[in-house]
Write an enzyme that holds these catalytic residues in place. Structure first.
Site, PDB file in Angstrom:
ATOM      1  N   GLU A  83       0.538  -1.145  -0.181  1.00 26.55           N
ATOM      2  CA  GLU A  83      -0.610  -0.071  -0.169  1.00 26.55           C
ATOM      3  C   GLU A  83       0.764   1.268  -0.244  1.00 26.55           C
ATOM      4  O   GLU A  83       0.345   2.236  -0.191  1.00 26.55           O
ATOM      5  CB  GLU A  83      -0.726  -0.393   1.363  1.00 26.55           C
ATOM      6  CG  GLU A  83      -1.478  -1.261   1.021  1.00 26.55           C
ATOM      7  CD  GLU A  83      -3.084  -1.085   2.329  1.00 26.55           C
ATOM      8  OE1 GLU A  83      -2.473  -1.030   2.934  1.00 26.55           O
ATOM      9  OE2 GLU A  83      -4.207  -1.807   2.144  1.00 26.55           O
ATOM     10  N   GLU A 114       7.103 -21.718   7.870  1.00 18.96           N
ATOM     11  CA  GLU A 114       8.341 -21.060   8.768  1.00 18.96           C
ATOM     12  C   GLU A 114       9.494 -21.454   9.685  1.00 18.96           C
ATOM     13  O   GLU A 114      10.807 -20.991  10.191  1.00 18.96           O
ATOM     14  CB  GLU A 114       7.159 -20.350   9.906  1.00 18.96           C
ATOM     15  CG  GLU A 114       6.275 -21.517  11.176  1.00 18.96           C
ATOM     16  CD  GLU A 114       5.757 -20.981  12.133  1.00 18.96           C
ATOM     17  OE1 GLU A 114       6.276 -20.497  13.314  1.00 18.96           O
ATOM     18  OE2 GLU A 114       4.995 -20.334  11.722  1.00 18.96           O
TER      19      GLU A 114
END
EC number: 4.2.1.126
Length: 297
Positions: A83, A114
């Site tokens: 954004e 992960e």
């Protein structure tokens, strides 16, 4: 770190009966827990402010802001990085995000990723991460191997490191130059850190990027004057911003925007200073694009 010692992995006594209460009461339980998140983040304001100042310094010196995380934490970084270009007009390279498991992990579960410590280093090498950059590791637990390996690699390169976790004294906190750790306590559903922990991390990341862009001159008063007018909604927003900031009619704002190629900051400065475009551009450059400073010349 003892997994059972993590505050985010505890059992929440306030929601112990959530599975057998009426729906409205269930939702109220969630809402009551959510109310505590902002207060937890508030306690971290000094460290968040310190982190913003460091990020600004690194970007001004030619570095980049790189988020790194897995699962929900990784997606929060991806969302923020995605954004920034349209909201603040920064180059796509300035704010980036790495997520364990790659692009597919943005919209599909890649929970095992992960634990792949080597991938954290490989991902940083892929973007040519270097000592000028700043790494923001995000993980509720503060113990994600993918992120920790990235932090260790960043340390070897001499880069600055920020940890955003929800567990103080975590492995990530101990490896960071700045540790931001809002303690939100046990989740509504034990271990579901996409809830309060995810909300806290999103709030912190919002502050990091917004604070950075404000200090880089991407905002005038509280208007996003470097927004990219890439669609009709944003063009209309630019017109309203220029009219408000320069105290001109929307017709005059549109004329200024057309003249500047919809560069809202330049349009505002021209409207306020009454300078022609070339001279206005020169003055803004001399003040590093910070409008309020340029207006004080």
């Amino acid at each position: 770190m003892d997994f059972k010692a993590l505050t985010t992995e505890g059992v929440n006594p306030n929601t112990i009966d959530i599975d057998c209460v009426p729906t409205e009461e269930m939702i109220r339980m969630i809402n009551e827990e959510d109310k505590t998140v902002a207060f937890a983040v508030e306690k971290e304001i000094p460290m968040i402010a310190k982190a913003v100042d460091l990020i600004v310094k690194k970007i001004q010196q030619g570095g980049r802001l790189i988020y790194m995380g897995a699962g929900t934490s990784g997606r929060i970084g991806v969302l923020d990085a995605a954004e920034c270009p349209s909201t603040y007009g920064v180059d796509l390279s300035i704010v980036q995000a790495l997520i364990a498991g790659g692009i597919e992990a943005i919209y599909l579960p890649r929970d095992g990723a992960e634990d792949l410590a080597g991938e954290g280093i490989a991902d940083l090498k892929r973007i040519a991460f270097n000592g000028k950059d700043i790494l923001v590791g995000i993980a509720a637990s503060g113990k994600t191997p993918y992120v920790i390996s990235g932090m260790e690699y960043a340390r070897k390169l001499g880069a600055s490191i920020i940890a955003v976790t929800c567990n103080p004294q975590s492995e990530m906190a101990n490896r960071a130059d700045i540790s931001i750790a809002p303690v939100v306590g046990p989740e509504v559903i034990m271990g579901s850190t996409r809830m309060k922990a995810g909300t806290a991390q999103k709030m912190v990341v919002n502050m990091l990027s917004t604070g950075t862009m404000v200090k880089l001159g991407k905002v005038y008063k509280n208007l996003m004057i470097d927004v990219e007018a890439s669609n009709e909604k944003l063009k209309n927003r630019c017109k309203r911003m220029v009219a408000l900031a320069a105290d001109v009619t929307e017709e005059e704002a549109e004329r200024l925007l057309t003249e500047t190629g919809y560069a809202a900051k330049l349009a505002v400065f021209m409207g306020l200073s009454r300078l022609p475009r070339e001279q206005a551009e020169e003055v803004l450059r001399a003040h590093e694009g910070i409008l309020w400073k340029a207006l004080q010349k």
